[in-house]
Write an enzyme that holds these catalytic residues in place. Structure first.
Site, PDB file in Angstrom:
ATOM      1  N   ALA A  63       0.856  -1.184   0.000  1.00  0.00           N
ATOM      2  CA  ALA A  63       0.000   0.000   0.000  1.00  0.00           C
ATOM      3  C   ALA A  63       0.893   1.234   0.000  1.00  0.00           C
ATOM      4  O   ALA A  63       2.009   1.197   0.530  1.00  0.00           O
ATOM      5  CB  ALA A  63      -0.883  -0.008   1.239  1.00  0.00           C
ATOM      6  N   GLY A 108       0.375  -4.965   0.745  1.00  0.00           N
ATOM      7  CA  GLY A 108      -0.697  -5.038  -0.261  1.00  0.00           C
ATOM      8  C   GLY A 108      -0.246  -5.697  -1.553  1.00  0.00           C
ATOM      9  O   GLY A 108      -1.071  -6.292  -2.264  1.00  0.00           O
ATOM     10  N   GLU A 111      -0.563  -9.242  -0.957  1.00  0.00           N
ATOM     11  CA  GLU A 111      -2.000  -9.551  -0.873  1.00  0.00           C
ATOM     12  C   GLU A 111      -2.622  -9.659  -2.272  1.00  0.00           C
ATOM     13  O   GLU A 111      -3.505 -10.480  -2.506  1.00  0.00           O
ATOM     14  CB  GLU A 111      -2.711  -8.489  -0.024  1.00  0.00           C
ATOM     15  CG  GLU A 111      -2.336  -8.614   1.452  1.00  0.00           C
ATOM     16  CD  GLU A 111      -2.845  -7.454   2.290  1.00  0.00           C
ATOM     17  OE1 GLU A 111      -2.456  -6.301   2.022  1.00  0.00           O
ATOM     18  OE2 GLU A 111      -3.642  -7.699   3.208  1.00  0.00           O
ATOM     19  N   GLU A 131       3.414  -5.013   7.551  1.00  0.00           N
ATOM     20  CA  GLU A 131       2.523  -4.013   8.153  1.00  0.00           C
ATOM     21  C   GLU A 131       2.801  -3.782   9.634  1.00  0.00           C
ATOM     22  O   GLU A 131       2.726  -2.672  10.134  1.00  0.00           O
ATOM     23  CB  GLU A 131       1.052  -4.450   7.969  1.00  0.00           C
ATOM     24  CG  GLU A 131       0.495  -4.266   6.569  1.00  0.00           C
ATOM     25  CD  GLU A 131       0.772  -5.436   5.643  1.00  0.00           C
ATOM     26  OE1 GLU A 131       1.646  -6.289   5.954  1.00  0.00           O
ATOM     27  OE2 GLU A 131       0.101  -5.511   4.591  1.00  0.00           O
TER      28      GLU A 131
HETATM   29  N1  DAK Z   1       4.526   3.346  -0.420  1.00  0.00           N
HETATM   30  C1  DAK Z   1       4.949   4.517  -0.956  1.00  0.00           C
HETATM   31  N2  DAK Z   1       6.167   4.698  -1.507  1.00  0.00           N
HETATM   32  C2  DAK Z   1       6.993   3.647  -1.527  1.00  0.00           C
HETATM   33  C3  DAK Z   1       6.628   2.385  -0.998  1.00  0.00           C
HETATM   34  C4  DAK Z   1       5.330   2.263  -0.427  1.00  0.00           C
HETATM   35  N3  DAK Z   1       4.886   1.116   0.066  1.00  0.00           N
HETATM   36  N4  DAK Z   1       7.661   1.533  -1.147  1.00  0.00           N
HETATM   37  C5  DAK Z   1       8.639   2.233  -1.764  1.00  0.00           C
HETATM   38  N5  DAK Z   1       8.241   3.501  -2.003  1.00  0.00           N
HETATM   39  C6  DAK Z   1       8.990   4.571  -2.644  1.00  0.00           C
HETATM   40  C7  DAK Z   1      10.067   5.098  -1.729  1.00  0.00           C
HETATM   41  O1  DAK Z   1       9.545   6.064  -0.848  1.00  0.00           O
HETATM   42  C8  DAK Z   1      11.025   5.709  -2.745  1.00  0.00           C
HETATM   43  O2  DAK Z   1      10.528   6.947  -3.186  1.00  0.00           O
HETATM   44  P1  DAK Z   1      11.299   8.344  -2.809  1.00  0.00           P
HETATM   45  O3  DAK Z   1      11.269   8.411  -1.338  1.00  0.00           O
HETATM   46  O4  DAK Z   1      12.678   8.170  -3.385  1.00  0.00           O
HETATM   47  O5  DAK Z   1      10.487   9.387  -3.500  1.00  0.00           O
HETATM   48  C9  DAK Z   1      10.935   4.761  -3.916  1.00  0.00           C
HETATM   49  O6  DAK Z   1       9.712   4.054  -3.760  1.00  0.00           O
HETATM   50  C10 DAK Z   1      12.052   3.708  -3.947  1.00  0.00           C
HETATM   51  O7  DAK Z   1      12.054   3.059  -2.689  1.00  0.00           O
HETATM   52  P2  DAK Z   1      13.388   2.875  -1.813  1.00  0.00           P
HETATM   53  O8  DAK Z   1      14.331   4.006  -2.060  1.00  0.00           O
HETATM   54  O9  DAK Z   1      12.957   2.622  -0.427  1.00  0.00           O
HETATM   55  O10 DAK Z   1      14.000   1.575  -2.477  1.00  0.00           O
HETATM   56  P3  DAK Z   1      14.949   0.504  -1.772  1.00  0.00           P
HETATM   57  O11 DAK Z   1      15.441  -0.373  -2.863  1.00  0.00           O
HETATM   58  O12 DAK Z   1      15.969   1.162  -0.894  1.00  0.00           O
HETATM   59  O13 DAK Z   1      14.011  -0.344  -0.809  1.00  0.00           O
HETATM   60  C11 DAK Z   1      11.986  -1.575  -0.264  1.00  0.00           C
HETATM   61  C12 DAK Z   1      12.982  -1.143  -1.382  1.00  0.00           C
HETATM   62  C13 DAK Z   1      10.805  -2.291  -0.927  1.00  0.00           C
HETATM   63  C14 DAK Z   1      12.719  -2.554   0.676  1.00  0.00           C
HETATM   64  C15 DAK Z   1      11.554  -0.311   0.539  1.00  0.00           C
HETATM   65  O14 DAK Z   1      11.108   0.659  -0.415  1.00  0.00           O
HETATM   66  C16 DAK Z   1      10.437  -0.584   1.480  1.00  0.00           C
HETATM   67  O15 DAK Z   1      10.649  -1.118   2.568  1.00  0.00           O
HETATM   68  N6  DAK Z   1       9.210  -0.169   1.088  1.00  0.00           N
HETATM   69  C17 DAK Z   1       8.070  -0.258   1.969  1.00  0.00           C
HETATM   70  C18 DAK Z   1       7.566  -1.679   2.084  1.00  0.00           C
HETATM   71  C19 DAK Z   1       6.335  -1.682   2.931  1.00  0.00           C
HETATM   72  O16 DAK Z   1       6.428  -1.527   4.171  1.00  0.00           O
HETATM   73  N7  DAK Z   1       5.170  -1.781   2.264  1.00  0.00           N
HETATM   74  C20 DAK Z   1       3.918  -1.427   2.864  1.00  0.00           C
HETATM   75  C21 DAK Z   1       3.364  -2.559   3.696  1.00  0.00           C
HETATM   76  S1  DAK Z   1       1.978  -1.974   4.544  1.00  0.00           S
HETATM   77  C22 DAK Z   1      -5.272  -0.600   4.957  1.00  0.00           C
HETATM   78  C23 DAK Z   1      -4.932  -0.767   3.650  1.00  0.00           C
HETATM   79  C24 DAK Z   1      -3.791  -1.429   3.305  1.00  0.00           C
HETATM   80  C25 DAK Z   1      -2.953  -1.903   4.283  1.00  0.00           C
HETATM   81  C26 DAK Z   1      -3.299  -1.761   5.605  1.00  0.00           C
HETATM   82  C27 DAK Z   1      -4.478  -1.102   5.954  1.00  0.00           C
HETATM   83  N8  DAK Z   1      -6.419   0.155   5.279  1.00  0.00           N
HETATM   84  C28 DAK Z   1      -7.051   0.966   4.251  1.00  0.00           C
HETATM   85  C29 DAK Z   1      -6.963   0.178   6.585  1.00  0.00           C
HETATM   86  C30 DAK Z   1      -1.719  -2.500   3.861  1.00  0.00           C
HETATM   87  C31 DAK Z   1      -0.591  -1.859   4.145  1.00  0.00           C
HETATM   88  C32 DAK Z   1       0.669  -2.273   3.538  1.00  0.00           C
HETATM   89  O17 DAK Z   1       0.806  -2.731   2.415  1.00  0.00           O
END
Ligand code: DAK
Length: 256
Positions: A63, A108, A111, A131
Site C-alpha cells: 500500500a 498489499g 495480498e 505491516e
Molecule cells: N509506499 C509509498 N512509496 C513507496 C513504498 C510504499 N509502500 N515503497 C517504496 N516507495 C517509494 C520510496 O519512498 C522511494 O521513493 P522516494 O522516497 O525516493 O520518493 C521509492 O519508492 C524507492 O524506494 P526505496 O528508495 O525505499 O528503495 P529501496 O530499494 O531502498 O528499498 C523496499 C525497497 C521495498 C525494501 C523499501 O522501499 C520498502 O521497505 N518499502 C516499503 C515496504 C512496505 O512496508 N510496504 C507497505 C506494507 S503496509 C489498509 C490498507 C492497506 C494496508 C493496511 C491497511 N487500510 C485501508 C486500513 C496494507 C498496508 C501495507 O501494504
C-alpha cells in the site's frame, strides 16, 4: 497509465506501472486494477490472466504508505474495503490468474499476489507482510488468504514478525508455485498453457469447488463438489473428452 492491460496470445497481461514508488498501491491504482479486471472479464478469447510489476525491482511494494497516513477512520475503512473488493474480483473472474512476482511483493503487493489463483516468482523475489513494522496489520486480505494457503502458524509468524521471506522459502512453504530463472512473462504463458487447453467450464467449476470448499465443513464442501462435478459432467466438453479417450484420439474442447 499506472495499470497497463495488454494481450499475450490467449493470456491477458496486467502490468502495474508506478516505477517511482516501486508500483505501490495508491487508491487510484487500486481503482485502475479494478477497471482492468472488469475489462479482462469481457475480453474475447482470453483463457488466463497474468499480473506483474513494471521494472526489475518490484512486483509491488505494498500500500502507498505516504497516502495511507493521516486519514480519518471511516475513509480508511472504506479504503480497506475498496482494496478487498478489487482483489476479490480475481476470485470471480471467469479465468484463472497468475501473479508473476518479479521482485519485492510486500504488504498489499503480496495480498494482490495471494488473491491470484497461482504465483510464480523470479529468483530475486522477496515477499512479506511488513505491516506490523508500521503499527498496522494487513488490510487487503492477507490475514485471510495467507493462512488458507500456508497454514495458520506459518501465516501468523509472517504477519506478527513482518519478516522478509526469500523465494526459496516461499516455494518450500507453498506460497509460490514455481521459481522462474528466465523471462517471467514467458514463464507465465508457459505455466498457463498447462491448463488453458482444457475446457473453460471445467476449469471454472474446479476453481469454484476449491474456493467455495475453503470456507465450508468437509461435508458441505463435498456437496458443493457433487453439484459442480455433475454440472461439469453435463457439458459437451465432458462428452467430447470421454469419447476421445475411448476412441484413442485427442479431445477437441469447445468450451461448451
Ligand atoms: N509506499 C509509498 N512509496 C513507496 C513504498 C510504499 N509502500 N515503497 C517504496 N516507495 C517509494 C520510496 O519512498 C522511494 O521513493 P522516494 O522516497 O525516493 O520518493 C521509492 O519508492 C524507492 O524506494 P526505496 O528508495 O525505499 O528503495 P529501496 O530499494 O531502498 O528499498 C523496499 C525497497 C521495498 C525494501 C523499501 O522501499 C520498502 O521497505 N518499502 C516499503 C515496504 C512496505 O512496508 N510496504 C507497505 C506494507 S503496509 C489498509 C490498507 C492497506 C494496508 C493496511 C491497511 N487500510 C485501508 C486500513 C496494507 C498496508 C501495507 O501494504
Amino acid at each position: 497509465m499506472t495499470v497497463e492491460l495488454t494481450r499475450r496470445g490467449n493470456c491477458a497481461l496486467i502490468t502495474l506501472n508506478r516505477l517511482e514508488a516501486l508500483n505501490a498501491l495508491s487508491f487510484s491504482i487500486i481503482r485502475d486494477i479494478g477497471a482492468a479486471l472488469d475489462t479482462v472479464a469481457e475480453m474475447e478469447g482470453v483463457r488466463a490472466l497474468l499480473i506483474t510489476g513494471a521494472g526489475e525491482k518490484a512486483f509491488c511494494a505494498g500500500a502507498d504508505i505516504k497516502e495511507l497516513r493521516s486519514r480519518p477512520l471511516l475513509p480508511q475503512k472504506r479504503g480497506a474495503e475498496l482494496g478487498q473488493a478489487v482483489f476479490a474480483k480475481l476470485d470471480n473472474l471467469p479465468v484463472a490468474s497468475v501473479a508473476l512476482i518479479n521482485g519485492y511483493a510486500f504488504g498489499g503487493g503480496l495480498e494482490l499476489a495471494l488473491a491470484c489463483t497461482f504465483r510464480l516468482a523470479s529468483r530475486t523475489a522477496k515477499v512479506g507482510l511488513p505491516e506490523i513494522k508500521l503499527g498496522l496489520i494487513p488490510g487487503y486480505g492477507g490475514t485471510q488468504r495467507l493462512p488458507r494457503l500456508i497454514g495458520e502458524s506459518r501465516a501468523l509468524e509472517m504477519i506478527m514478525t513482518g519478516r522478509t521471506v526469500d523465494v526459496g522459502e516461499a516455494e518450500r512453504i507453498g506460497l509460490v508455485n514455481r521459481i522462474v530463472e528466465g523471462d517471467l512473462v514467458e514463464a507465465g504463458e508457459a505455466f498457463a498453457a498447462g491448463f488453458t487447453r482444457y475446457s473453460l467450464p471445467a476449469l471454472e467449476f474446479a476453481r469454484r469447488a476449491v474456493q467455495r470448499g475453503g470456507g465450508l465443513s468437509l461435508g458441505e464442501g463435498l456437496r458443493v463438489e457433487a453439484d459442480l462435478s455433475t454440472l461439469a459432467y453435463r457439458t459437451a466438453d465432458a462428452e467430447e473428452g470421454m469419447a476421445a479417450f475411448q476412441e484413442k484420439r485427442k479431445p477437441e474442447f469447445n468450451d461448451g
